[in-house]
Write a protein that holds these residues in place. Structure first.
Motif, mmCIF file in Angstrom:
data_model
loop_
_atom_site.group_PDB
_atom_site.id
_atom_site.type_symbol
_atom_site.label_atom_id
_atom_site.label_comp_id
_atom_site.label_asym_id
_atom_site.label_seq_id
_atom_site.Cartn_x
_atom_site.Cartn_y
_atom_site.Cartn_z
ATOM 1 N N GLY A 16 -12.503 41.270 -30.873
ATOM 2 C CA GLY A 16 -11.344 40.555 -31.401
ATOM 3 C C GLY A 16 -10.060 41.366 -31.321
ATOM 4 O O GLY A 16 -9.026 40.875 -30.842
ATOM 5 N N ILE A 17 -10.111 42.620 -31.776
ATOM 6 C CA ILE A 17 -8.901 43.450 -31.788
ATOM 7 C C ILE A 17 -8.456 43.797 -30.372
ATOM 8 O O ILE A 17 -7.258 43.738 -30.050
ATOM 9 C CB ILE A 17 -9.152 44.724 -32.620
ATOM 10 N N ALA A 18 -9.416 44.165 -29.513
ATOM 11 C CA ALA A 18 -9.046 44.512 -28.138
ATOM 12 C C ALA A 18 -8.448 43.313 -27.405
ATOM 13 O O ALA A 18 -7.440 43.444 -26.684
ATOM 14 C CB ALA A 18 -10.274 45.034 -27.390
ATOM 15 N N THR A 19 -9.041 42.139 -27.589
ATOM 16 C CA THR A 19 -8.496 40.938 -26.945
ATOM 17 C C THR A 19 -7.092 40.641 -27.449
ATOM 18 O O THR A 19 -6.176 40.344 -26.661
ATOM 19 C CB THR A 19 -9.419 39.741 -27.221
ATOM 20 N N TRP A 20 -6.890 40.708 -28.755
ATOM 21 C CA TRP A 20 -5.577 40.424 -29.337
ATOM 22 C C TRP A 20 -4.513 41.386 -28.820
ATOM 23 O O TRP A 20 -3.430 40.976 -28.412
ATOM 24 C CB TRP A 20 -5.676 40.494 -30.854
ATOM 25 N N ILE A 21 -4.827 42.699 -28.802
ATOM 26 C CA ILE A 21 -3.834 43.695 -28.396
ATOM 27 C C ILE A 21 -3.458 43.517 -26.925
ATOM 28 O O ILE A 21 -2.270 43.492 -26.559
ATOM 29 C CB ILE A 21 -4.365 45.118 -28.657
ATOM 30 N N MET A 22 -4.454 43.373 -26.055
ATOM 31 C CA MET A 22 -4.159 43.263 -24.626
ATOM 32 C C MET A 22 -3.405 41.977 -24.302
ATOM 33 O O MET A 22 -2.469 41.974 -23.491
ATOM 34 C CB MET A 22 -5.458 43.354 -23.828
ATOM 35 N N LEU A 23 -3.790 40.873 -24.946
ATOM 36 C CA LEU A 23 -3.068 39.628 -24.691
ATOM 37 C C LEU A 23 -1.656 39.669 -25.263
ATOM 38 O O LEU A 23 -0.714 39.142 -24.663
ATOM 39 C CB LEU A 23 -3.842 38.448 -25.300
ATOM 40 N N GLN A 24 -1.498 40.309 -26.407
ATOM 41 C CA GLN A 24 -0.185 40.405 -27.024
ATOM 42 C C GLN A 24 0.760 41.266 -26.185
ATOM 43 O O GLN A 24 1.944 40.951 -26.043
ATOM 44 C CB GLN A 24 -0.325 40.992 -28.427
ATOM 45 N N VAL A 25 0.232 42.353 -25.618
ATOM 46 C CA VAL A 25 1.060 43.240 -24.800
ATOM 47 C C VAL A 25 1.576 42.504 -23.567
ATOM 48 O O VAL A 25 2.745 42.657 -23.171
ATOM 49 C CB VAL A 25 0.258 44.498 -24.401
ATOM 50 N N TYR A 26 0.749 41.661 -22.975
ATOM 51 C CA TYR A 26 1.164 40.941 -21.765
ATOM 52 C C TYR A 26 2.012 39.723 -22.099
ATOM 53 O O TYR A 26 2.697 39.183 -21.225
ATOM 54 C CB TYR A 26 -0.076 40.520 -20.971
ATOM 55 N N GLY A 27 1.982 39.273 -23.338
ATOM 56 C CA GLY A 27 2.755 38.106 -23.728
ATOM 57 C C GLY A 27 2.037 36.789 -23.559
ATOM 58 O O GLY A 27 2.685 35.749 -23.397
ATOM 59 N N VAL A 28 0.702 36.811 -23.625
ATOM 60 C CA VAL A 28 -0.066 35.568 -23.526
ATOM 61 C C VAL A 28 0.153 34.742 -24.795
ATOM 62 O O VAL A 28 0.127 35.280 -25.905
ATOM 63 C CB VAL A 28 -1.565 35.873 -23.336
ATOM 64 N N PRO A 29 0.404 33.450 -24.671
ATOM 65 C CA PRO A 29 0.606 32.621 -25.872
ATOM 66 C C PRO A 29 -0.640 32.614 -26.760
ATOM 67 O O PRO A 29 -1.761 32.704 -26.284
ATOM 68 C CB PRO A 29 0.882 31.220 -25.296
ATOM 69 N N MET A 30 -0.393 32.504 -28.073
ATOM 70 C CA MET A 30 -1.468 32.390 -29.068
ATOM 71 C C MET A 30 -2.432 33.565 -28.987
ATOM 72 O O MET A 30 -3.657 33.406 -29.093
ATOM 73 C CB MET A 30 -2.218 31.067 -28.891
ATOM 74 N N ALA A 31 -1.905 34.763 -28.771
ATOM 75 C CA ALA A 31 -2.761 35.938 -28.611
ATOM 76 C C ALA A 31 -3.559 36.216 -29.871
ATOM 77 O O ALA A 31 -4.757 36.561 -29.803
ATOM 78 C CB ALA A 31 -1.908 37.160 -28.240
ATOM 79 N N PHE A 32 -2.925 36.088 -31.032
ATOM 80 C CA PHE A 32 -3.631 36.373 -32.282
ATOM 81 C C PHE A 32 -4.785 35.405 -32.499
ATOM 82 O O PHE A 32 -5.893 35.794 -32.875
ATOM 83 C CB PHE A 32 -2.654 36.309 -33.459
ATOM 84 N N LEU A 33 -4.539 34.121 -32.261
ATOM 85 C CA LEU A 33 -5.589 33.121 -32.440
ATOM 86 C C LEU A 33 -6.726 33.340 -31.451
ATOM 87 O O LEU A 33 -7.909 33.231 -31.804
ATOM 88 C CB LEU A 33 -5.008 31.720 -32.279
ATOM 89 N N LEU A 34 -6.389 33.653 -30.199
ATOM 90 C CA LEU A 34 -7.436 33.901 -29.202
ATOM 91 C C LEU A 34 -8.264 35.126 -29.562
ATOM 92 O O LEU A 34 -9.490 35.137 -29.378
ATOM 93 C CB LEU A 34 -6.792 34.079 -27.820
ATOM 94 N N GLY A 35 -7.615 36.170 -30.076
ATOM 95 C CA GLY A 35 -8.372 37.340 -30.520
ATOM 96 C C GLY A 35 -9.273 37.013 -31.686
ATOM 97 O O GLY A 35 -10.425 37.482 -31.751
ATOM 98 N N LEU A 36 -8.787 36.182 -32.622
ATOM 99 C CA LEU A 36 -9.601 35.806 -33.764
ATOM 100 C C LEU A 36 -10.795 34.963 -33.339
ATOM 101 O O LEU A 36 -11.933 35.167 -33.809
ATOM 102 C CB LEU A 36 -8.741 35.045 -34.774
ATOM 103 N N ILE A 37 -10.561 34.004 -32.445
ATOM 104 C CA ILE A 37 -11.663 33.174 -31.945
ATOM 105 C C ILE A 37 -12.685 34.024 -31.204
ATOM 106 O O ILE A 37 -13.901 33.854 -31.370
ATOM 107 C CB ILE A 37 -11.119 32.054 -31.036
ATOM 108 N N THR A 38 -12.214 34.962 -30.389
ATOM 109 C CA THR A 38 -13.132 35.840 -29.659
ATOM 110 C C THR A 38 -13.972 36.675 -30.612
ATOM 111 O O THR A 38 -15.190 36.829 -30.427
ATOM 112 C CB THR A 38 -12.345 36.765 -28.719
#
Length: 370
Positions: A231-253
């Protein structure tokens, strides 16, 4: 007619072993009746277990939650020399504080992103359908649209659950309450179950219960570690690149990582579809993120956990998840892995005990044979 004075009284019948009207004189018939009653009792217990399977699963969920609390209390015991009750209270307060923090600081963000997620995925779904039709692949649009609407409805339910509209609050409340009671004084309940068993099996039950608890705590610790890392790794990497809804995607993962073999493909598909909504480059990046996170989890975290706990075959876990999911829904999916782990420990302990009895019997029989 027989004179009542000549009839033997009850005490005389019992003392002299006289047969009553319901006694079976033939020993072979009596043996078969006893065997039939035994099988009837087993079938009755099996039917009762099926009838009470939902309640039994909730109780098992309480046991799993208690093992989770107990594992946290044991970890605290390595650094805090305080009583067990205080350590259990600290674990519960920390879990409650984390939930309140999530609701207060991240709840609005999760709710907003959860409202956007179904629309984004639906748009990507139809875009992919158009791409297939543009390349000559004939697809029945009406059937696919019905399928898409059903899928979007399911995704909407998942995201609403993530946002806080959680169904089955009564079941969750019962699991939490049972888990707290089990975690506060586990010895009382373990001794109570042991007291029901025959005296010669109580020591073996104690050893088996301790081994099951140890394996369950390690399994749950590994699951939590994997959930946090993914969850944390997905959120951080998506957030750094600017993927929409990064926090939600990390939480779901992170949440779906609790379901081995099933959660990762679902979270990966959602992540990739959201990624392609921002362009091909972003979509490829989400694929790389998914592959990297799953590689770390599969080749680093899972092997470490498997060496410290019960190593479960993936096909066995998947089969148990399919069966439990059909029977009990999401709760069955979540508890399939711990249930299989405990059953495996119990079967291994039973096999070891039978092997020891066989070896002891051979050792005792060898001098007599000689």
């Amino acid at each position: 007619m027989t004179d009542p004075a000549d009839r033997p009284d009850t005490e005389q019948v019992i003392d002299e072993g006289l047969a009553g009207p319901t006694d079976i004189a033939d020993p072979r018939v009596r043996f078969e009746v006893r065997r039939a009653m035994t099988w009837f009792g087993v079938a009755l217990l099996f039917g009762l277990a099926i009838f009470l399977s939902g309640s039994l699963l909730v109780i098992f969920g309480g046991v799993v939650f208690a093992a989770l609390i107990d594992g946290g209390a044991r970890l605290l015991g390595k650094v805090l020399p305080i009583g067990r009750g205080l350590r259990v209270a600290i674990v519960l307060i920390a879990a409650l504080a984390f939930m309140l923090w999530t609701i207060q600081f991240a709840g609005s963000q999760i709710a907003q992103q959860a409202a956007q997620l179904p629309t984004t995925i639906q748009g990507q779904f139809y875009k992919g359908l158009g791409w297939l039709q543009g390349h000559g692949i004939k697809v029945d649009t009406g059937d696919v649209q019905k399928l898409a609407q059903q899928a979007m409805g399911g995704i909407g339910q998942v995201t609403r659950a993530v946002g806080g509209l959680i169904g089955g609050l009564t079941t969750l409340f019962l699991i939490v309450v049972l888990g707290i009671y089990f975690a506060i004084e586990p010895d009382i309940y373990r001794r109570g179950v042991a007291w029901i068993l025959p005296a010669d099996r109580r020591d073996e039950f104690e050893r088996s219960a301790q081994e099951m608890g140890r394996s369950l705590r390690r399994l749950l610790f590994g699951r939590l570690l994997g959930m946090a890392v993914e969850g944390i790794a997905t959120w951080i990497m998506l957030q750094v690149y600017g993927v929409p809804m990064a926090f939600l995607l990390g939480l779901i993962t992170g949440l779906l990582a609790a379901l081995p073999n099933i959660g990762a493909p679902i979270s990966g598909a959602i992540m990739v579809m959201v990624g392609f909504s921002g362009g091909a480059d972003m979509g490829i990046f989400t694929i790389i993120v998914y592959a990297l996170v799953q590689t770390i989890d599969g080749y680093v975290i899972v092997p470490i956990i498997a060496r410290k706990t019960v190593d479960l075959p993936p096909a066995l876990v998947l089969a148990a998840q399919l069966i439990m999911g059909v029977l009990f829904g999401i709760l069955g999916l979540a508890l399939a892995d711990p249930l299989v782990a405990m059953l495996k420990v119990w079967l291994e302990r039973t096999a070891d005990r039978n092997q020891e009895k066989q070896e002891n019997g051979e050792h005792l029989a060898s001098p007599a044979a000689a």
